[in-house]
Design a protein around this motif. Structure first.
Motif, PDB file in Angstrom:
ATOM      1  N   GLU A   1     -16.201  23.259 -26.094  1.00 14.57           N
ATOM      2  CA  GLU A   1     -15.839  22.010 -25.412  1.00 14.57           C
ATOM      3  C   GLU A   1     -14.852  22.269 -24.281  1.00 14.57           C
ATOM      4  OE1 GLU A   1     -17.577  21.431 -29.218  1.00 14.57           O
ATOM      5  OE2 GLU A   1     -15.685  22.478 -28.742  1.00 14.57           O
ATOM      6  N   ALA A   2     -13.879  23.145 -24.530  1.00 19.28           N
ATOM      7  CA  ALA A   2     -12.892  23.459 -23.497  1.00 19.28           C
ATOM      8  C   ALA A   2     -13.553  24.169 -22.316  1.00 19.28           C
ATOM      9  CB  ALA A   2     -11.786  24.335 -24.078  1.00 19.28           C
ATOM     10  N   VAL A   3     -14.485  25.076 -22.625  1.00 19.15           N
ATOM     11  CA  VAL A   3     -15.184  25.791 -21.556  1.00 19.15           C
ATOM     12  C   VAL A   3     -16.020  24.829 -20.718  1.00 19.15           C
ATOM     13  CG1 VAL A   3     -16.978  27.499 -21.055  1.00 19.15           C
ATOM     14  CG2 VAL A   3     -15.234  27.995 -22.760  1.00 19.15           C
ATOM     15  N   THR A   4     -16.750  23.954 -21.394  1.00 22.07           N
ATOM     16  CA  THR A   4     -17.609  23.012 -20.676  1.00 22.07           C
ATOM     17  C   THR A   4     -16.793  22.079 -19.796  1.00 22.07           C
ATOM     18  OG1 THR A   4     -19.232  23.096 -22.473  1.00 22.07           O
ATOM     19  CG2 THR A   4     -19.386  21.247 -20.950  1.00 22.07           C
ATOM     20  N   THR A   5     -15.656  21.621 -20.304  1.00 21.40           N
ATOM     21  CA  THR A   5     -14.770  20.772 -19.503  1.00 21.40           C
ATOM     22  C   THR A   5     -14.286  21.511 -18.265  1.00 21.40           C
ATOM     23  OG1 THR A   5     -14.045  19.549 -21.462  1.00 21.40           O
ATOM     24  CG2 THR A   5     -12.616  19.454 -19.516  1.00 21.40           C
ATOM     25  N   PHE A   6     -13.885  22.761 -18.447  1.00 23.22           N
ATOM     26  CA  PHE A   6     -13.423  23.588 -17.332  1.00 23.22           C
ATOM     27  C   PHE A   6     -14.527  23.765 -16.293  1.00 23.22           C
ATOM     28  CE2 PHE A   6     -13.414  28.087 -15.799  1.00 23.22           C
ATOM     29  CZ  PHE A   6     -12.377  27.977 -14.886  1.00 23.22           C
ATOM     30  N   LEU A   7     -15.745  24.044 -16.755  1.00 23.48           N
ATOM     31  CA  LEU A   7     -16.841  24.295 -15.831  1.00 23.48           C
ATOM     32  C   LEU A   7     -17.241  23.041 -15.061  1.00 23.48           C
ATOM     33  CD1 LEU A   7     -19.050  26.653 -18.031  1.00 23.48           C
ATOM     34  CD2 LEU A   7     -17.586  27.294 -16.106  1.00 23.48           C
ATOM     35  N   HIS A   8     -17.269  21.889 -15.740  1.00 23.48           N
ATOM     36  CA  HIS A   8     -17.607  20.654 -15.035  1.00 23.48           C
ATOM     37  C   HIS A   8     -16.525  20.293 -14.026  1.00 23.48           C
ATOM     38  CE1 HIS A   8     -21.387  19.233 -16.712  1.00 23.48           C
ATOM     39  NE2 HIS A   8     -20.995  19.672 -17.899  1.00 23.48           N
ATOM     40  N   SER A   9     -15.283  20.604 -14.351  1.00 16.13           N
ATOM     41  CA  SER A   9     -14.204  20.387 -13.390  1.00 16.13           C
ATOM     42  C   SER A   9     -14.420  21.240 -12.144  1.00 16.13           C
ATOM     43  CB  SER A   9     -12.854  20.711 -14.041  1.00 16.13           C
ATOM     44  OG  SER A   9     -11.811  20.637 -13.096  1.00 16.13           O
ATOM     45  N   MET A  10     -14.835  22.496 -12.356  1.00 16.02           N
ATOM     46  CA  MET A  10     -15.096  23.384 -11.226  1.00 16.02           C
ATOM     47  C   MET A  10     -16.291  22.902 -10.407  1.00 16.02           C
ATOM     48  SD  MET A  10     -14.313  27.336 -12.129  1.00 16.02           S
ATOM     49  CE  MET A  10     -14.452  27.684 -10.388  1.00 16.02           C
ATOM     50  N   LEU A  11     -17.313  22.386 -11.082  1.00 17.04           N
ATOM     51  CA  LEU A  11     -18.464  21.848 -10.353  1.00 17.04           C
ATOM     52  C   LEU A  11     -18.032  20.718  -9.426  1.00 17.04           C
ATOM     53  CD1 LEU A  11     -21.429  21.594 -12.903  1.00 17.04           C
ATOM     54  CD2 LEU A  11     -21.211  23.152 -10.979  1.00 17.04           C
ATOM     55  N   SER A  12     -17.233  19.804  -9.968  1.00 12.91           N
ATOM     56  CA  SER A  12     -16.788  18.656  -9.168  1.00 12.91           C
ATOM     57  C   SER A  12     -15.953  19.092  -7.975  1.00 12.91           C
ATOM     58  CB  SER A  12     -15.974  17.693 -10.053  1.00 12.91           C
ATOM     59  OG  SER A  12     -16.766  17.203 -11.110  1.00 12.91           O
ATOM     60  N   HIS A  13     -15.113  20.103  -8.192  1.00 11.09           N
ATOM     61  CA  HIS A  13     -14.248  20.581  -7.108  1.00 11.09           C
ATOM     62  C   HIS A  13     -15.040  21.344  -6.047  1.00 11.09           C
ATOM     63  CE1 HIS A  13     -10.860  22.406  -5.031  1.00 11.09           C
ATOM     64  NE2 HIS A  13     -11.402  23.594  -5.239  1.00 11.09           N
ATOM     65  N   THR A  14     -16.013  22.131  -6.485  1.00 10.79           N
ATOM     66  CA  THR A  14     -16.690  23.056  -5.582  1.00 10.79           C
ATOM     67  C   THR A  14     -17.881  22.437  -4.880  1.00 10.79           C
ATOM     68  OG1 THR A  14     -16.078  24.807  -7.149  1.00 10.79           O
ATOM     69  CG2 THR A  14     -17.628  25.403  -5.433  1.00 10.79           C
ATOM     70  N   ARG A  15     -18.524  21.422  -5.467  1.00 10.09           N
ATOM     71  CA  ARG A  15     -19.753  20.869  -4.890  1.00 10.09           C
ATOM     72  C   ARG A  15     -19.577  20.388  -3.449  1.00 10.09           C
ATOM     73  NH1 ARG A  15     -25.168  19.623  -6.622  1.00 10.09           N
ATOM     74  NH2 ARG A  15     -26.154  19.106  -4.641  1.00 10.09           N
ATOM     75  N   PRO A  16     -18.555  19.599  -3.125  1.00  9.58           N
ATOM     76  CA  PRO A  16     -18.420  19.160  -1.724  1.00  9.58           C
ATOM     77  C   PRO A  16     -18.247  20.332  -0.759  1.00  9.58           C
ATOM     78  CG  PRO A  16     -17.003  17.852  -3.170  1.00  9.58           C
ATOM     79  CD  PRO A  16     -17.515  19.006  -3.980  1.00  9.58           C
ATOM     80  N   LEU A  17     -17.521  21.369  -1.180  1.00  2.00           N
ATOM     81  CA  LEU A  17     -17.307  22.532  -0.321  1.00  2.00           C
ATOM     82  C   LEU A  17     -18.605  23.304  -0.115  1.00  2.00           C
ATOM     83  CD1 LEU A  17     -13.979  23.744  -1.993  1.00  2.00           C
ATOM     84  CD2 LEU A  17     -14.213  22.458   0.148  1.00  2.00           C
ATOM     85  N   ALA A  18     -19.408  23.406  -1.189  1.00  6.31           N
ATOM     86  CA  ALA A  18     -20.692  24.094  -1.079  1.00  6.31           C
ATOM     87  C   ALA A  18     -21.652  23.301  -0.198  1.00  6.31           C
ATOM     88  CB  ALA A  18     -21.285  24.311  -2.465  1.00  6.31           C
ATOM     89  N   ASP A  19     -21.687  21.976  -0.382  1.00  2.00           N
ATOM     90  CA  ASP A  19     -22.567  21.136   0.435  1.00  2.00           C
ATOM     91  C   ASP A  19     -22.227  21.273   1.918  1.00  2.00           C
ATOM     92  OD1 ASP A  19     -24.098  20.187  -1.641  1.00  2.00           O
ATOM     93  OD2 ASP A  19     -22.876  18.393  -1.955  1.00  2.00           O
TER      94      ASP A  19
END
Length: 765
Positions: free
Chosen positions: A376-394
């Motif tokens: 659960e902690a890993v998944t939370t961390f990864l989804h946080s990274m997705l949210s942070h990184t997606r606009p920069l990647a786009d």
């Protein structure tokens, strides 16, 4: 779940981690998901494989990077420093150096047993004989004295098994002689089977538990001994030590099945079809000599294009026909049915083993003793990274859309996943034209980079890399160079074998292997070894400042660097320089982490911490102050101009956030596949992969495309099962340490000593 008695064997690929309780417990850009190491490997901008000749160095009138002198310079140091460069840059210089003094024949790594393939079996039996004596002593422990030494005994037991497992695993993955490969595999399997039995040996657990809960005994231990004891106890319990006998037998059986399936999965990774056929005129856009160099061009003009590898990548970058590129991409996404079966059987057996020991999933078992603690902690961390990184990647991907719009004169085009490499290649080539094609490989001969690493370590830690002649039989290929690691204060502290040159049949993936860990050898053990027939195995040892005898860390670094046509000097692209720094980051962790206990030496630490030192080393590779220590033109000795470096770094960062985003998706896939869903009757790893791709993919699939089965090539699922998030977590830690400790003066001895004393010297303690 991997078996776990010798705690953790680090054989980097570092992605090959297991444990005696964790032993006794450790691609290319034309694919959707790739690890950063593999990304670097694939980015040799076609030229290293496909172009003829070397791109000339552009004339740039920029201020050169300053070159400070290395500290503690003596005539001997200067000689070693110059020699280090010459033996990696010049085959003739190395031949002259290595033949100076005749030496008696020895075994691999100077192990006296390993002069022939059969020596692996003898070596394994010798270690097993010693291990059984230790097991008998621990199992029969009754006195206070017996219990006080139990941590030391279990640590020696772990070391005896890992001596065979680590070394054999390296040789069976590296040695060119199949007789050695087969013998090493047999030695590995015999010790591995014994290890699985030890995982469920109740007497060992009972003796350890008695010691751990005896205040008088614990009072004789220091904090490190207590920590190792707690870890061993937890690993026993994680390995089902309290299970009924029938369940223990099932545990051993499942563990063996997982090891076999994992190796099959890694070794058999391939596409469903190895080649795809085209007419020569369908490949318009590729370099003509590349097409003509393919070995399977028929007289009818049909080209057999390999589906994977640099030629296929070059085709995806350059072929003008969309349908041709789509067919290549589609084949690359399709793993063979056999490969998918290997993977799904591996995942199901891991999930079954987890249930056997009372956990809901393999990921839950794996994460219990890691920094993240839970899925659960890993998944939370990864989804946080997705949210942070997606606009920069786009934002980065707008450059691809702009390029497609420009080439086809259409507004707001959609760039599909199969088109990414083509338009990215156009963007990169455009940037190179604007910046003057900043090729800087001429400033990074392999010898100068190795020289730079030694100078950096001298500045930071007071240690240097010294070339050492090898004896006949010591190395597995004549290209291998041996380096001794010498400390200003402690003398000889480690041995590093560098297998860095490209050759036929060699695994191209960069890797760090800990062939043997550091460990203190007490006087009683020295006497025992002398009484053994033939004595010790003969590998490197040395006494520290206090007079304690240590077995020295023995490390192997694997890379696949090529030499330009018409030259004898290997020149590295900047990504390859970063890769070598990364792998040396693992090595320096092993070198400086010379702990008393094998269990916590060097890279034997939580897997989600193991990548931190190597990622931190990537920061050093990009620092102008560090490059100023060594980056000079291999012919003229002119220093690397700062402006040229800045231009190259700019190109390297074109898709930086997109790559990070893909890494996060890869880690999410790892978590999904190692969840409790693996036990569902309808479990389908391909559907899991496609669902993630549909939900989070940066670029859409072509209309009507259902997706691929790329997870079949994701071989890190075996070694990093449930732990692939580690790279992202350790990158965050490394970024923070770099900013707080090294920014401003990255070659400061004060900063180096702080990092060494607070992190590296403790290994996994």
């Amino acid at each position: 779940m991997q078996p776990s008695f010798a705690r953790r064997m680090a054989s980097r690929t570092l992605w090959r981690q297991r444990s005696f309780l964790s032993t006794l417990s450790r691609s290319t850009t034309n694919q959707n998901y790739v690890c950063n190491d593999c990304l670097r490997k694939s980015r040799r901008i076609g030229a290293r494989y496909l172009h003829q000749g070397v791109t000339p160095t552009p004339s740039i009138d920029h201020r050169p990077i300053s070159h400070p002198a290395a500290v503690n310079s003596t005539s001997i140091d200067k000689h070693d420093d110059a020699l280090l460069r010459s033996i990696f840059d010049s085959p003739d210089a190395y031949k002259s150096f290595s033949s100076r003094t005749p030496k008696p024949h020895t075994g691999l790594f100077q192990n006296r047993f390993l002069t022939t393939p059969n020596g692996f079996i003898i070596f394994a039996n010798s270690c097993l004989k010693k291990a059984r004596r230790v097991v008998d002593r621990v199992s029969r422990a009754t006195s206070q004295e017996d219990h006080i030494r139990i941590i030391k005994d279990l640590d020696r037991l772990s070391d005896l098994l890992c001596r065979v497992l680590d070394l054999s695993d390296f040789i069976r993955n590296t040695h060119p002689d199949q007789n050695f490969v087969i013998a090493a595999d047999q030695a590995f399997q015999s010790v591995y089977e014994y290890m699985n039995v030890l995982n469920t040996t109740t007497d060992l657990y009972t003796s350890l538990k008695s010691a751990m809960f005896n205040p008088v005994v614990v009072g004789h231990w220091d904090e490190v001994s207590k920590s190792v004891g707690r870890t061993l106890l937890a690993d026993f319990e994680k390995s089902g030590i309290n299970l009924p006998d029938r369940s223990k037998q099932r545990f051993v059986s499942l563990s063996s099945d997982i090891a076999r399936l994992g190796r099959d999965f890694v070794n058999a990774a391939s596409t469903a079809n190895p080649y795809i056929t085209f007419k020569k005129d369908q490949l318009n856009g590729m370099q003509p000599w590349t097409i003509n160099s393919l070995s399977r061009i028929t007289n009818s003009g049909i080209v057999y294009l390999p589906v994977r590898g640099p030629v296929a990548h070059h085709a995806l970058q350059t072929v003008k026909d969309d349908e041709v590129r789509y067919k290549i991409w589609k084949e690359q996404q399709t793993a063979s049915k056999q490969q998918i079966n290997f993977l799904e059987n591996l995942l199901k057996k891991r999930a079954e083993l987890a249930r056997l020991v009372g956990r809901e999933s393999h990921s839950a078992v794996t994460l219990a003793d890691k920094m993240a603690r839970s899925p659960e902690a890993v998944t939370t961390f990864l989804h946080s990274m997705l949210s942070h990184t997606r606009p920069l990647a786009d934002k980065e991907l707008t450059a691809l859309r702009a390029q497609k719009s420009k080439l086809h004169n259409i507004q707001n085009p959609t760039v599909y996943a199969f088109e990414k490499d083509f338009y990215l290649h156009q963007v990169v080539e455009q940037e190179k034209r604007l910046l003057g094609d900043p090729d800087i490989s001429s400033y990074f001969s392999l010898g100068t980079v190795m020289q730079g690493l030694s100078r950096l370590f001298t500045n930071l830690y007071g240690i240097r890399l010294v070339p050492r002649e090898t004896a006949p039989g010591e190395i597995w290929n004549d290209d291998v160079r041996r380096l001794d690691v010498i400390s200003d204060t402690e003398g000889h502290i480690a041995v590093v074998y560098c297998d860095l040159f490209q050759r036929d049949g060699k695994n191209p993936n960069p890797a760090h292997f800990t062939v043997r860990c550091s460990r203190a050898i007490d006087e009683e053990e020295i006497i025992e070894e002398r009484l053994e027939e033939g004595g010790s195995d003969g590998m490197a040892t040395a006494r520290n400042q206090e007079g304690v005898l240590y077995q020295l860390p023995t490390i192997a670094l694997i890379c696949d660097f090529s030499t330009p046509p018409g030259s004898s000097t290997p020149l590295l692209g900047f990504n390859e320089v970063t890769t070598l720094f990364h792998e040396m980051g693992h090595a320096i962790h092993s070198i400086i982490g010379r702990t008393r206990f094998h269990e916590v030496a060097g890279t034997r630490c939580p897997t989600d911490f193991a990548e931190f030192p190597s990622i931190l080393m990537e920061h050093f590779a990009r620092a102008p102050e560090v490059l100023g220590l060594f980056a000079r033109h291999y012919k003229t000795d002119a220093p690397l101009p700062q402006g040229l470096l800045q231009k190259r770094v700019k190109i390297g960062k074109l898709m930086e956030h997109s790559e990070t985003y893909q890494q996060v998706l890869l880690a999410l896939l790892d978590q999904e596949l190692h969840s409790e869903k693996a036990l569902d009757k309808k479990f389908d790893s391909t559907e899991v992969y496609r669902r993630l791709e549909r939900a989070y993919g940066l670029l859409p699939l072509k209309e009507g495309e259902e997706g691929g089965s790329w997870q079949g090539y994701f071989t890190h699922l075996f070694g990093y099962g449930g732990l692939y998030y580690s790279y992202m977590l350790d990158k965050a830690i490394a970024d923070k340490v770099w900013k707080e400790v090294f920014v401003g003066d990255p070659i400061s001895r004060d900063a180096g000593e702080r990092y060494k004393e607070e992190v590296l010297r403790w290994g996994g303690e």
